[in-house]
Write a protein that holds these residues in place. Structure first.
Motif, PDB file in Angstrom:
ATOM      1  N   ARG A 278      -6.191  10.985  -8.754  1.00 18.27           N
ATOM      2  CA  ARG A 278      -6.485  12.135  -9.606  1.00 18.27           C
ATOM      3  C   ARG A 278      -5.382  13.187  -9.528  1.00 18.27           C
ATOM      4  O   ARG A 278      -4.915  13.683 -10.555  1.00 18.27           O
ATOM      5  N   ILE A 279      -4.951  13.526  -8.309  1.00 19.29           N
ATOM      6  CA  ILE A 279      -3.898  14.541  -8.213  1.00 19.29           C
ATOM      7  C   ILE A 279      -2.580  13.980  -8.725  1.00 19.29           C
ATOM      8  O   ILE A 279      -1.767  14.713  -9.303  1.00 19.29           O
ATOM      9  N   ARG A 280      -2.345  12.694  -8.556  1.00 20.62           N
ATOM     10  CA  ARG A 280      -1.125  12.096  -9.110  1.00 20.62           C
ATOM     11  C   ARG A 280      -1.114  12.223 -10.629  1.00 20.62           C
ATOM     12  O   ARG A 280      -0.095  12.574 -11.224  1.00 20.62           O
ATOM     13  N   ARG A 281      -2.239  11.944 -11.231  1.00 22.89           N
ATOM     14  CA  ARG A 281      -2.316  12.058 -12.695  1.00 22.89           C
ATOM     15  C   ARG A 281      -2.061  13.499 -13.137  1.00 22.89           C
ATOM     16  O   ARG A 281      -1.354  13.744 -14.120  1.00 22.89           O
ATOM     17  N   ILE A 282      -2.607  14.445 -12.399  1.00 24.61           N
ATOM     18  CA  ILE A 282      -2.418  15.855 -12.746  1.00 24.61           C
ATOM     19  C   ILE A 282      -0.942  16.242 -12.680  1.00 24.61           C
ATOM     20  O   ILE A 282      -0.395  16.848 -13.612  1.00 24.61           O
ATOM     21  N   VAL A 283      -0.283  15.911 -11.570  1.00 27.58           N
ATOM     22  CA  VAL A 283       1.111  16.349 -11.419  1.00 27.58           C
ATOM     23  C   VAL A 283       2.029  15.594 -12.382  1.00 27.58           C
ATOM     24  O   VAL A 283       2.991  16.176 -12.910  1.00 27.58           O
ATOM     25  N   GLU A 284       1.741  14.326 -12.648  1.00 28.01           N
ATOM     26  CA  GLU A 284       2.584  13.588 -13.596  1.00 28.01           C
ATOM     27  C   GLU A 284       2.364  14.080 -15.017  1.00 28.01           C
ATOM     28  O   GLU A 284       3.312  14.092 -15.821  1.00 28.01           O
ATOM     29  N   ASP A 285       1.143  14.502 -15.335  1.00 26.73           N
ATOM     30  CA  ASP A 285       0.896  15.076 -16.662  1.00 26.73           C
ATOM     31  C   ASP A 285       1.629  16.401 -16.846  1.00 26.73           C
ATOM     32  O   ASP A 285       1.868  16.832 -17.975  1.00 26.73           O
ATOM     33  N   MET A 286       2.004  17.043 -15.740  1.00 29.03           N
ATOM     34  CA  MET A 286       2.796  18.275 -15.818  1.00 29.03           C
ATOM     35  C   MET A 286       4.289  17.985 -15.862  1.00 29.03           C
ATOM     36  O   MET A 286       5.108  18.909 -15.843  1.00 29.03           O
ATOM     37  N   GLY A 287       4.654  16.701 -15.915  1.00 24.50           N
ATOM     38  CA  GLY A 287       6.062  16.341 -16.012  1.00 24.50           C
ATOM     39  C   GLY A 287       6.770  16.222 -14.679  1.00 24.50           C
ATOM     40  O   GLY A 287       8.006  16.182 -14.635  1.00 24.50           O
ATOM     41  N   LEU A 288       6.012  16.145 -13.575  1.00 23.79           N
ATOM     42  CA  LEU A 288       6.598  16.044 -12.236  1.00 23.79           C
ATOM     43  C   LEU A 288       6.516  14.607 -11.744  1.00 23.79           C
ATOM     44  O   LEU A 288       5.632  13.843 -12.139  1.00 23.79           O
ATOM     45  N   ASP A 289       7.419  14.235 -10.865  1.00 21.90           N
ATOM     46  CA  ASP A 289       7.469  12.882 -10.333  1.00 21.90           C
ATOM     47  C   ASP A 289       6.962  12.861  -8.896  1.00 21.90           C
ATOM     48  O   ASP A 289       7.209  13.784  -8.113  1.00 21.90           O
ATOM     49  N   VAL A 290       6.297  11.775  -8.535  1.00 21.88           N
ATOM     50  CA  VAL A 290       5.764  11.599  -7.186  1.00 21.88           C
ATOM     51  C   VAL A 290       6.786  10.857  -6.336  1.00 21.88           C
ATOM     52  O   VAL A 290       7.373   9.855  -6.758  1.00 21.88           O
ATOM     53  N   ALA A 291       7.000  11.344  -5.121  1.00 17.84           N
ATOM     54  CA  ALA A 291       7.977  10.736  -4.221  1.00 17.84           C
ATOM     55  C   ALA A 291       7.464   9.429  -3.645  1.00 17.84           C
ATOM     56  O   ALA A 291       6.272   9.291  -3.338  1.00 17.84           O
ATOM     57  N   THR A 292       8.350   8.477  -3.489  1.00 15.93           N
ATOM     58  CA  THR A 292       8.033   7.256  -2.757  1.00 15.93           C
ATOM     59  C   THR A 292       8.090   7.545  -1.259  1.00 15.93           C
ATOM     60  O   THR A 292       8.643   8.575  -0.833  1.00 15.93           O
ATOM     61  N   PRO A 293       7.572   6.650  -0.424  1.00 18.01           N
ATOM     62  CA  PRO A 293       7.699   6.873   1.022  1.00 18.01           C
ATOM     63  C   PRO A 293       9.140   7.032   1.485  1.00 18.01           C
ATOM     64  O   PRO A 293       9.434   7.906   2.316  1.00 18.01           O
ATOM     65  N   GLN A 294      10.044   6.225   0.961  1.00  9.76           N
ATOM     66  CA  GLN A 294      11.442   6.350   1.380  1.00  9.76           C
ATOM     67  C   GLN A 294      12.044   7.675   0.924  1.00  9.76           C
ATOM     68  O   GLN A 294      12.846   8.282   1.643  1.00  9.76           O
ATOM     69  N   GLU A 295      11.672   8.128  -0.261  1.00 13.98           N
ATOM     70  CA  GLU A 295      12.147   9.443  -0.718  1.00 13.98           C
ATOM     71  C   GLU A 295      11.570  10.556   0.150  1.00 13.98           C
ATOM     72  O   GLU A 295      12.272  11.528   0.475  1.00 13.98           O
ATOM     73  N   ALA A 296      10.314  10.422   0.555  1.00 16.76           N
ATOM     74  CA  ALA A 296       9.709  11.420   1.447  1.00 16.76           C
ATOM     75  C   ALA A 296      10.427  11.442   2.790  1.00 16.76           C
ATOM     76  O   ALA A 296      10.673  12.519   3.348  1.00 16.76           O
ATOM     77  N   ARG A 297      10.767  10.274   3.310  1.00 20.40           N
ATOM     78  CA  ARG A 297      11.502  10.222   4.581  1.00 20.40           C
ATOM     79  C   ARG A 297      12.835  10.962   4.471  1.00 20.40           C
ATOM     80  O   ARG A 297      13.219  11.696   5.386  1.00 20.40           O
ATOM     81  N   LYS A 298      13.514  10.769   3.372  1.00 17.66           N
ATOM     82  CA  LYS A 298      14.803  11.437   3.186  1.00 17.66           C
ATOM     83  C   LYS A 298      14.615  12.940   3.042  1.00 17.66           C
ATOM     84  O   LYS A 298      15.373  13.738   3.628  1.00 17.66           O
ATOM     85  N   MET A 299      13.607  13.353   2.291  1.00 15.78           N
ATOM     86  CA  MET A 299      13.352  14.772   2.074  1.00 15.78           C
ATOM     87  C   MET A 299      13.014  15.489   3.382  1.00 15.78           C
ATOM     88  O   MET A 299      13.383  16.653   3.579  1.00 15.78           O
ATOM     89  N   LEU A 300      12.331  14.782   4.296  1.00 16.26           N
ATOM     90  CA  LEU A 300      11.852  15.415   5.527  1.00 16.26           C
ATOM     91  C   LEU A 300      12.657  15.011   6.754  1.00 16.26           C
ATOM     92  O   LEU A 300      12.345  15.430   7.867  1.00 16.26           O
ATOM     93  N   ASP A 301      13.694  14.190   6.549  1.00 13.81           N
ATOM     94  CA  ASP A 301      14.586  13.777   7.630  1.00 13.81           C
ATOM     95  C   ASP A 301      13.813  13.081   8.759  1.00 13.81           C
ATOM     96  O   ASP A 301      13.962  13.406   9.937  1.00 13.81           O
ATOM     97  N   LEU A 302      13.009  12.092   8.404  1.00 18.57           N
ATOM     98  CA  LEU A 302      12.209  11.361   9.366  1.00 18.57           C
ATOM     99  C   LEU A 302      13.012  10.214   9.981  1.00 18.57           C
ATOM    100  O   LEU A 302      13.968   9.715   9.385  1.00 18.57           O
ATOM    101  N   LYS A 303      12.580   9.775  11.144  1.00 16.14           N
ATOM    102  CA  LYS A 303      13.368   8.787  11.898  1.00 16.14           C
ATOM    103  C   LYS A 303      13.217   7.360  11.379  1.00 16.14           C
ATOM    104  O   LYS A 303      14.020   6.502  11.699  1.00 16.14           O
ATOM    105  N   GLY A 304      12.162   7.097  10.591  1.00 16.75           N
ATOM    106  CA  GLY A 304      11.969   5.750  10.054  1.00 16.75           C
ATOM    107  C   GLY A 304      10.857   5.003  10.758  1.00 16.75           C
ATOM    108  O   GLY A 304      10.618   5.171  11.960  1.00 16.75           O
ATOM    109  N   GLY A 305      10.172   4.160  10.004  1.00 15.80           N
ATOM    110  CA  GLY A 305       9.039   3.425  10.524  1.00 15.80           C
ATOM    111  C   GLY A 305       9.392   2.362  11.545  1.00 15.80           C
ATOM    112  O   GLY A 305       8.496   1.846  12.240  1.00 15.80           O
ATOM    113  N   ASP A 306      10.668   2.025  11.669  1.00 19.83           N
ATOM    114  CA  ASP A 306      11.083   1.019  12.644  1.00 19.83           C
ATOM    115  C   ASP A 306      11.265   1.623  14.039  1.00 19.83           C
ATOM    116  O   ASP A 306      11.585   0.881  14.988  1.00 19.83           O
ATOM    117  N   ARG A 307      11.066   2.916  14.195  1.00 16.41           N
ATOM    118  CA  ARG A 307      11.297   3.571  15.484  1.00 16.41           C
ATOM    119  C   ARG A 307      10.012   4.180  16.062  1.00 16.41           C
ATOM    120  O   ARG A 307      10.053   5.127  16.838  1.00 16.41           O
TER     121      ARG A 307
END
Length: 310
Positions: A278-307
């Motif tokens: 539901r929230i995905r539909r709302i934000v996409e209807d506003m013209g915004l894109d949802v981040a993938t997990p890998q994009e979220a990792r890059k945005m937040l500088d995470l160490k990665g699921g392999d660690r």
């Protein structure tokens, strides 16, 4: 509004009890099933608590977390975010035990001690599924959630420095943002800082547009460009304030931990994935894109699921 929106799904938490919704995940199988469905619906971060599989009571036992953590990790690329908040009725050592065992990419971190009142929920139901539920809720009238400065520093050192874990800093009021700014100035935090504005918990700031604007202006003043924010609004305010946060350039958290309903009226949400979709539909209807997990990792500088250690 040029970046992508990170959707977090908080699956079960420690506020709601099994009596309140038959859809609240309790067992490892239920947690795994709902986590994978939420990730498929668009959640790039899964915020995780555990419960006793027999009674549904909030649990800090590492074994209860390990019943679902490896299974979720094997089947999705989503970031697994483990609570260090547990519940107000756990000790600091109990609350930290699952994260210390799992060494995840991300943990939540409540940025202060506070009254955390869920006792009004104790009077909304007459027939309880388990004997622990009503006393557990009523106890919060006389219990303080404790995270002192020393507690926060211990968590930052043990998990941050020790395990490479980064944090979702949960800020229930403006003073918590001041604490984030203090530790940034002290050099104990490194950008990008990920703040979760938590609105609507009794004892914290109320869930209103005015409060959200105030929290963001406070963070802008104190943290400048060093942070990103997400919006968590409890109960019926979840969808509208989440959408407002997205419009303001933030990210959004939904899930049955924060609200048991669909967001429209009082109808119970059938699962966590329903709220994510539901929230995905709302934000996409506003013209915004949802981040993938890998994009979220890059945005937040995470160490990665392999660690991680699971």
């Amino acid at each position: 509004m040029t970046g992508k929106i990170i959707l977090t799904c908080a699956l079960t938490g420690s506020i709601h009890t099994p009596t309140m919704s038959p859809h609240l995940p309790v067992t490892a199988d239920e947690m795994t099933t709902q986590a994978l469905a939420a990730a498929e619906a668009g959640a790039s971060i899964l915020h995780l608590h555990a419960r006793d599989p027999e009674t549904g009571m909030p649990s800090a036992r590492p074994d209860d977390f390990m019943g679902f953590l490896p299974r979720i990790k094997q089947s999705t690329d989503a970031v697994l975010n483990i609570s260090t908040g547990g519940s107000s009725q756990m000790t600091l050592e109990e609350r930290l035990a699952p994260a210390m065992a799992a060494q995840p990419e991300m943990c939540s971190l409540n940025m202060g001690s506070m009254n955390f009142g869920i006792f009004p929920l104790a009077e909304r139901y007459e027939d309880w599924k388990h004997g622990w539920e009503q006393p557990f809720l009523r106890a919060t009238k006389n219990v303080v959630f404790k995270n002192t400065f020393a507690d926060i520093e211990h968590i930052l050192t043990a998990l941050g420095d020790g395990c490479g874990t980064r944090f979702e800093f949960e800020c229930y009021d403006a003073g918590h943002i001041q604490t984030v700014a203090y530790y940034l100035k002290q050099g104990m935090l490194k950008p990008p800082i990920f703040i979760q504005f938590v609105l609507g918990i009794l004892g914290g700031i109320d869930a209103s547009p005015e409060s959200l604007i105030f929290l963001k202006s406070t963070a802008d003043r104190l943290l400048g460009n060093a942070y990103q924010f997400s919006v968590l609004a409890a109960g019926r305010h979840q969808m509208r304030l989440g959408a407002m946060g997205a419009v303001m350039g933030g990210n959004v958290r939904v899930g049955l931990e924060d609200s048991l309903t669909t967001g429209a009226g009082r109808e119970l949400a059938p699962d966590n994935a329903h709220q994510v979709a539901r929230i995905r539909r709302i934000v996409e209807d506003m013209g915004l894109d949802v981040a993938t997990p890998q994009e979220a990792r890059k945005m937040l500088d995470l160490k990665g699921g392999d660690r991680v250690a699971f």
